[in-house]
Enzyme design. Structure first.
Site, PDB file in Angstrom:
ATOM      1  N   LYS A 153       0.835  -1.211   0.000  1.00 50.50           N
ATOM      2  CA  LYS A 153       0.000   0.000   0.000  1.00 50.50           C
ATOM      3  C   LYS A 153       0.872   1.265   0.000  1.00 50.50           C
ATOM      4  O   LYS A 153       2.089   1.181   0.218  1.00 50.50           O
ATOM      5  CB  LYS A 153      -0.922  -0.031   1.227  1.00 50.50           C
ATOM      6  CG  LYS A 153      -1.920  -1.193   1.193  1.00 50.50           C
ATOM      7  CD  LYS A 153      -2.885  -1.082   2.359  1.00 50.50           C
ATOM      8  CE  LYS A 153      -3.885  -2.220   2.355  1.00 50.50           C
ATOM      9  NZ  LYS A 153      -4.897  -2.057   3.420  1.00 50.50           N
ATOM     10  N   TYR A 200     -12.370  -2.402  -3.480  1.00 52.23           N
ATOM     11  CA  TYR A 200     -12.888  -2.442  -2.113  1.00 52.23           C
ATOM     12  C   TYR A 200     -14.418  -2.399  -2.065  1.00 52.23           C
ATOM     13  O   TYR A 200     -14.985  -1.987  -1.044  1.00 52.23           O
ATOM     14  CB  TYR A 200     -12.301  -1.286  -1.298  1.00 52.23           C
ATOM     15  CG  TYR A 200     -10.868  -1.534  -0.833  1.00 52.23           C
ATOM     16  CD1 TYR A 200     -10.517  -2.711  -0.178  1.00 52.23           C
ATOM     17  CD2 TYR A 200      -9.880  -0.570  -1.024  1.00 52.23           C
ATOM     18  CE1 TYR A 200      -9.221  -2.934   0.266  1.00 52.23           C
ATOM     19  CE2 TYR A 200      -8.573  -0.789  -0.586  1.00 52.23           C
ATOM     20  CZ  TYR A 200      -8.254  -1.968   0.066  1.00 52.23           C
ATOM     21  OH  TYR A 200      -6.967  -2.195   0.505  1.00 52.23           O
ATOM     22  N   ASN A 230      -2.001  -0.308   6.949  1.00 51.18           N
ATOM     23  CA  ASN A 230      -1.455  -1.596   7.393  1.00 51.18           C
ATOM     24  C   ASN A 230      -0.522  -2.242   6.365  1.00 51.18           C
ATOM     25  O   ASN A 230      -0.420  -3.450   6.280  1.00 51.18           O
ATOM     26  CB  ASN A 230      -2.585  -2.546   7.819  1.00 51.18           C
ATOM     27  CG  ASN A 230      -3.558  -2.831   6.693  1.00 51.18           C
ATOM     28  OD1 ASN A 230      -3.459  -2.256   5.621  1.00 51.18           O
ATOM     29  ND2 ASN A 230      -4.489  -3.731   6.942  1.00 51.18           N
ATOM     30  N   HIS A 271      -1.920  -5.390   1.337  1.00 54.87           N
ATOM     31  CA  HIS A 271      -3.218  -6.048   1.142  1.00 54.87           C
ATOM     32  C   HIS A 271      -2.967  -7.402   0.501  1.00 54.87           C
ATOM     33  O   HIS A 271      -2.061  -7.543  -0.317  1.00 54.87           O
ATOM     34  CB  HIS A 271      -4.120  -5.222   0.210  1.00 54.87           C
ATOM     35  CG  HIS A 271      -5.312  -6.002  -0.278  1.00 54.87           C
ATOM     36  ND1 HIS A 271      -6.462  -6.105   0.459  1.00 54.87           N
ATOM     37  CD2 HIS A 271      -5.486  -6.768  -1.383  1.00 54.87           C
ATOM     38  CE1 HIS A 271      -7.319  -6.893  -0.197  1.00 54.87           C
ATOM     39  NE2 HIS A 271      -6.753  -7.303  -1.313  1.00 54.87           N
ATOM     40  N   GLU A 283      -9.480 -10.034  -7.930  1.00 59.14           N
ATOM     41  CA  GLU A 283      -8.486  -8.970  -7.778  1.00 59.14           C
ATOM     42  C   GLU A 283      -7.392  -9.060  -8.838  1.00 59.14           C
ATOM     43  O   GLU A 283      -6.938  -8.037  -9.368  1.00 59.14           O
ATOM     44  CB  GLU A 283      -7.898  -9.015  -6.358  1.00 59.14           C
ATOM     45  CG  GLU A 283      -8.936  -8.617  -5.317  1.00 59.14           C
ATOM     46  CD  GLU A 283      -8.517  -8.892  -3.878  1.00 59.14           C
ATOM     47  OE1 GLU A 283      -9.288  -8.509  -2.977  1.00 59.14           O
ATOM     48  OE2 GLU A 283      -7.453  -9.480  -3.632  1.00 59.14           O
TER      49      GLU A 283
HETATM   50  P1  CMP Z   1      -7.199  -4.662   3.504  1.00 60.49           P
HETATM   51  O1  CMP Z   1      -6.683  -6.054   3.701  1.00 60.49           O
HETATM   52  O2  CMP Z   1      -6.598  -3.864   2.406  1.00 60.49           O
HETATM   53  O3  CMP Z   1      -8.765  -4.742   3.270  1.00 60.49           O
HETATM   54  C1  CMP Z   1      -9.667  -3.728   3.666  1.00 60.49           C
HETATM   55  C2  CMP Z   1      -8.969  -2.650   4.413  1.00 60.49           C
HETATM   56  O4  CMP Z   1      -9.810  -1.795   5.132  1.00 60.49           O
HETATM   57  C3  CMP Z   1      -8.061  -3.252   5.458  1.00 60.49           C
HETATM   58  O5  CMP Z   1      -6.974  -3.878   4.854  1.00 60.49           O
HETATM   59  C4  CMP Z   1      -7.763  -2.055   6.333  1.00 60.49           C
HETATM   60  O6  CMP Z   1      -6.643  -1.329   5.885  1.00 60.49           O
HETATM   61  C5  CMP Z   1      -9.013  -1.203   6.146  1.00 60.49           C
HETATM   62  N1  CMP Z   1      -9.787  -1.153   7.380  1.00 60.49           N
HETATM   63  C6  CMP Z   1     -10.396  -2.158   7.991  1.00 60.49           C
HETATM   64  N2  CMP Z   1     -10.993  -1.711   9.117  1.00 60.49           N
HETATM   65  C7  CMP Z   1     -10.746  -0.391   9.200  1.00 60.49           C
HETATM   66  C8  CMP Z   1     -11.075   0.627  10.115  1.00 60.49           C
HETATM   67  N3  CMP Z   1     -11.815   0.374  11.189  1.00 60.49           N
HETATM   68  N4  CMP Z   1     -10.616   1.875   9.878  1.00 60.49           N
HETATM   69  C9  CMP Z   1      -9.885   2.132   8.769  1.00 60.49           C
HETATM   70  N5  CMP Z   1      -9.536   1.211   7.854  1.00 60.49           N
HETATM   71  C10 CMP Z   1      -9.953  -0.039   8.076  1.00 60.49           C
END
Ligand code: CMP
Length: 143
Positions: free
Chosen positions: A9, A49, A112, A115, A126
């Protein structure tokens, strides 16, 4: 052979973690079959998403994922989806174990680092969203 979609990311790209992350999957034994540095459009972010549309963090999520380049990848191997998910750690870095990518490099659920597809269905969806068929290369591994 199973394929999975992974993406460093914008936070991971900015923090120069691409090499570290690619290296982990290479050393594990997975095979890289597609990769590109790219800027995600708002349309692509909303498609990718789509399942989170309507959730309180959706706008923030789309803003973040389109805020800078991402490094999109397809990795191949036996049980690639499950193995990559284990190596990434839990979605929330607060709960991700040390030794996992999010456990070692992440602090916040919204940023985080990486993904990864969570099922064979999402992997297929995807991969098709991000890559053309001719962008995926398969090759024999001799070592
Ligand atoms: P990802 O695996 O990319 O899939 C969906 C993403 O939503 C997840 O990683 C997080 O980065 C994001 N996400 C999930 N929960 C929250 C939250 N409470 N606040 C902000 N981002 C979130």
């Amino acid at each position: 052979m199973e394929k999975t979609f992974l993406m460093v990311k914008p936070d991971g790209v900015q923090r120069q973690l691409i090499g570290e992350i690619v290296s982990r999957f290479e050393r594990k034994g997975l095979q890289l079959v597609g990769a590109k540095l790219m800027q995600i459009s708002e349309e692509l972010a909303e498609q990718h998403y789509g399942e989170h549309k309507g959730k309180p963090f959706f706008t923030e999520l789309v803003e973040f994922i389109t805020s800078g380049p991402v490094f999109a990848m397809v990795w191949q191997g036996e049980n690639a989806i499950e193995i990559c998910r284990q190596m990434m750690g839990k979605t929330n870095p607060k709960e991700a174990l040390p030794g996992t990518i999010r456990g070692d490099f992440g602090m916040f659920v919204g940023k985080n680092v990486i993904h990864g597809s969570d099922s064979p269905e999402s992997a297929e969806r995807e991969i098709q969203l991000f890559f053309k068929e001719e962008e995926l290369l398969t090759y024999d591994r001799h070592i």
